[in-house]
Design a protein around this motif. Structure first.
Motif, PDB file in Angstrom:
ATOM      1  N   VAL A  66     -18.953  12.571  48.788  1.00  0.00           N
ATOM      2  CA  VAL A  66     -18.390  11.580  47.873  1.00  0.00           C
ATOM      3  C   VAL A  66     -19.076  11.642  46.519  1.00  0.00           C
ATOM      4  N   SER A  67     -18.288  11.578  45.464  1.00  0.00           N
ATOM      5  CA  SER A  67     -18.801  11.375  44.115  1.00  0.00           C
ATOM      6  C   SER A  67     -17.913  10.338  43.442  1.00  0.00           C
ATOM      7  N   GLY A  68     -18.378   9.807  42.313  1.00  0.00           N
ATOM      8  CA  GLY A  68     -17.576   8.788  41.658  1.00  0.00           C
ATOM      9  C   GLY A  68     -18.187   8.345  40.352  1.00  0.00           C
ATOM     10  N   VAL A  69     -17.402   7.604  39.608  1.00  0.00           N
ATOM     11  CA  VAL A  69     -17.875   7.066  38.334  1.00  0.00           C
ATOM     12  C   VAL A  69     -17.439   5.605  38.225  1.00  0.00           C
ATOM     13  N   ASP A  70     -18.159   4.880  37.380  1.00  0.00           N
ATOM     14  CA  ASP A  70     -17.756   3.524  37.032  1.00  0.00           C
ATOM     15  C   ASP A  70     -18.220   3.243  35.606  1.00  0.00           C
ATOM     16  N   VAL A  71     -17.463   2.392  34.922  1.00  0.00           N
ATOM     17  CA  VAL A  71     -17.778   2.066  33.541  1.00  0.00           C
ATOM     18  C   VAL A  71     -18.995   1.144  33.440  1.00  0.00           C
ATOM     19  N   SER A  92     -15.899   6.697  32.469  1.00  0.00           N
ATOM     20  CA  SER A  92     -14.701   5.895  32.274  1.00  0.00           C
ATOM     21  C   SER A  92     -13.456   6.636  32.740  1.00  0.00           C
ATOM     22  N   ALA A  93     -12.478   5.883  33.211  1.00  0.00           N
ATOM     23  CA  ALA A  93     -11.188   6.472  33.581  1.00  0.00           C
ATOM     24  C   ALA A  93     -10.454   6.992  32.362  1.00  0.00           C
ATOM     25  N   TYR A  94     -10.941   6.687  31.165  1.00  0.00           N
ATOM     26  CA  TYR A  94     -10.345   7.228  29.949  1.00  0.00           C
ATOM     27  C   TYR A  94     -10.942   8.586  29.591  1.00  0.00           C
ATOM     28  N   ASP A  95     -11.997   8.990  30.294  1.00  0.00           N
ATOM     29  CA  ASP A  95     -12.638  10.278  30.031  1.00  0.00           C
ATOM     30  C   ASP A  95     -11.894  11.401  30.744  1.00  0.00           C
ATOM     31  N   ASP A  96     -12.116  12.620  30.267  1.00  0.00           N
ATOM     32  CA  ASP A  96     -11.571  13.800  30.944  1.00  0.00           C
ATOM     33  C   ASP A  96     -12.567  14.197  32.026  1.00  0.00           C
ATOM     34  N   LEU A  97     -12.390  13.651  33.211  1.00  0.00           N
ATOM     35  CA  LEU A  97     -13.399  13.780  34.268  1.00  0.00           C
ATOM     36  C   LEU A  97     -13.251  15.050  35.099  1.00  0.00           C
ATOM     37  N   TYR A 117      -7.301  -1.178  30.020  1.00  0.00           N
ATOM     38  CA  TYR A 117      -6.535  -1.511  28.823  1.00  0.00           C
ATOM     39  C   TYR A 117      -5.443  -0.466  28.564  1.00  0.00           C
ATOM     40  N   ALA A 118      -5.671   0.761  29.002  1.00  0.00           N
ATOM     41  CA  ALA A 118      -4.720   1.849  28.749  1.00  0.00           C
ATOM     42  C   ALA A 118      -4.335   2.475  30.082  1.00  0.00           C
ATOM     43  N   PRO A 119      -3.402   1.865  30.811  1.00  0.00           N
ATOM     44  CA  PRO A 119      -3.105   2.337  32.166  1.00  0.00           C
ATOM     45  C   PRO A 119      -2.562   3.758  32.231  1.00  0.00           C
ATOM     46  N   ARG A 120      -1.842   4.210  31.191  1.00  0.00           N
ATOM     47  CA  ARG A 120      -1.339   5.594  31.239  1.00  0.00           C
ATOM     48  C   ARG A 120      -2.494   6.600  31.135  1.00  0.00           C
ATOM     49  N   ASP A 121      -3.511   6.282  30.346  1.00  0.00           N
ATOM     50  CA  ASP A 121      -4.687   7.163  30.289  1.00  0.00           C
ATOM     51  C   ASP A 121      -5.390   7.173  31.645  1.00  0.00           C
ATOM     52  N   TYR A 122      -5.505   5.996  32.257  1.00  0.00           N
ATOM     53  CA  TYR A 122      -6.106   5.896  33.595  1.00  0.00           C
ATOM     54  C   TYR A 122      -5.322   6.743  34.600  1.00  0.00           C
ATOM     55  N   ALA A 123      -4.001   6.627  34.578  1.00  0.00           N
ATOM     56  CA  ALA A 123      -3.179   7.359  35.549  1.00  0.00           C
ATOM     57  C   ALA A 123      -3.264   8.867  35.322  1.00  0.00           C
ATOM     58  N   ALA A 124      -3.367   9.282  34.052  1.00  0.00           N
ATOM     59  CA  ALA A 124      -3.500  10.712  33.766  1.00  0.00           C
ATOM     60  C   ALA A 124      -4.824  11.245  34.315  1.00  0.00           C
ATOM     61  N   THR A 125      -5.887  10.481  34.152  1.00  0.00           N
ATOM     62  CA  THR A 125      -7.186  10.894  34.698  1.00  0.00           C
ATOM     63  C   THR A 125      -7.134  10.933  36.211  1.00  0.00           C
ATOM     64  N   LEU A 126      -6.532   9.914  36.808  1.00  0.00           N
ATOM     65  CA  LEU A 126      -6.390   9.879  38.269  1.00  0.00           C
ATOM     66  C   LEU A 126      -5.663  11.131  38.766  1.00  0.00           C
ATOM     67  N   TYR A 127      -4.564  11.468  38.097  1.00  0.00           N
ATOM     68  CA  TYR A 127      -3.767  12.627  38.516  1.00  0.00           C
ATOM     69  C   TYR A 127      -4.589  13.910  38.406  1.00  0.00           C
ATOM     70  N   SER A 128      -5.355  14.033  37.332  1.00  0.00           N
ATOM     71  CA  SER A 128      -6.130  15.260  37.124  1.00  0.00           C
ATOM     72  C   SER A 128      -7.232  15.423  38.164  1.00  0.00           C
ATOM     73  N   LEU A 129      -7.669  14.331  38.756  1.00  0.00           N
ATOM     74  CA  LEU A 129      -8.763  14.386  39.737  1.00  0.00           C
ATOM     75  C   LEU A 129      -8.268  14.735  41.146  1.00  0.00           C
ATOM     76  N   VAL A 130      -6.950  14.690  41.358  1.00  0.00           N
ATOM     77  CA  VAL A 130      -6.389  14.995  42.676  1.00  0.00           C
ATOM     78  C   VAL A 130      -5.982  16.468  42.703  1.00  0.00           C
ATOM     79  N   GLU A 131      -6.419  17.191  43.692  1.00  0.00           N
ATOM     80  CA  GLU A 131      -6.022  18.587  43.784  1.00  0.00           C
ATOM     81  C   GLU A 131      -4.591  18.687  44.326  1.00  0.00           C
ATOM     82  N   PRO A 132      -3.868  19.764  44.024  1.00  0.00           N
ATOM     83  CA  PRO A 132      -2.495  19.914  44.530  1.00  0.00           C
ATOM     84  C   PRO A 132      -2.450  19.742  46.051  1.00  0.00           C
TER      85      PRO A 132
END
Length: 213
Positions: A66-71, A92-97, A117-132
């Motif tokens: 397990v790894s993770g981040v929090d603001v 942050s979920a706004y970062d390119d993690l 505050y910026a849910p689309r940025d959060y969702a983009a980061t979430l998507y990038s962290l999930v492997e296909p």
């Protein structure tokens, strides 16, 4: 301009779980186990918005890497003190993690999306962290017509919306709006579970969203 750890507003009283985990984790455990088994025993998991690390620790005890981040620097300080073997860092979920942490077959983000505050940025980061082929498991307070009516009639709106909580709940999501957010990010096969109380008055909902490989 405020720094990233100044927009948290969540105060941690220790490194243990809070009351919401009692109704969230049984369902999250089932979904994590189901996906891990379908992927031949995948044991990597990323916790986006890991707070004090208590949930990360919960899954590490089950054998997950397990790894993770929090603001919240306060939350991460408590996590590092209690769980020094886990890779939990301020971020942050706004970062390119993804370039830093890579993509994982399982990404959880519990009671986070209502704070951003910026849910689309959060969702983009979430998507990038999930492997296909992997899944994201996202929980947030549940809202639907019946529950909203009951809260209005019972006079509990003020307590629920926590207007005096600095940087607290920014947005409240319905199944329809959270589905749209996750679909915009690229997720597919999105389904929901409602937990805590009877479904119509559920405390939280859990979205399970797949990144097609």
């Amino acid at each position: 301009m405020k720094q990233v750890d100044e927009i948290s507003g969540y105060k941690y009283e220790g490194s243990g779980q809070n009351c919401s985990h009692a109704y969230l984790l049984p369902a999250v455990d089932e979904e994590v186990k189901r996906h891990a088994e379908s992927q031949g025993g995948a044991r990597r998991l990323f916790d986006l918005g890991c707070g004090n690390g208590s949930v990360a620790h919960h899954f590490a005890r089950q054998g997950f890497n397990v790894s993770g981040v929090d603001v919240s620097s306060e939350g991460i300080a408590q996590a590092k003190a209690a769980y020094p073997d886990l890779r939990l860092e301020v971020g942050s979920a706004y970062d390119d993690l993804a370039p830093v942490y890579g993509a994982s077959p399982l990404v959880i983000s519990l009671e986070v999306v209502e704070h951003v505050y910026a849910p689309r940025d959060y969702a983009a980061t979430l998507y990038s962290l999930v492997e296909p082929g992997g899944v994201a498991i996202v929980s947030t307070p549940y809202h639907g017509y019946i529950k909203n009516c009951v809260m209005a009639l019972s006079g509990t709106m003020d307590k629920h919306f926590t207007a005096l909580w600095d940087h607290g709940h920014i947005k409240f999501w319905s199944i329809a709006t959270l589905t749209s957010l996750l679909e915009e990010a690229g997720f597919q096969d999105i389904r929901f579970r409602r937990v805590g109380r009877v479904p119509a008055l559920a405390k939280s909902m859990i979205a399970i969203a797949r990144k097609v490989g």
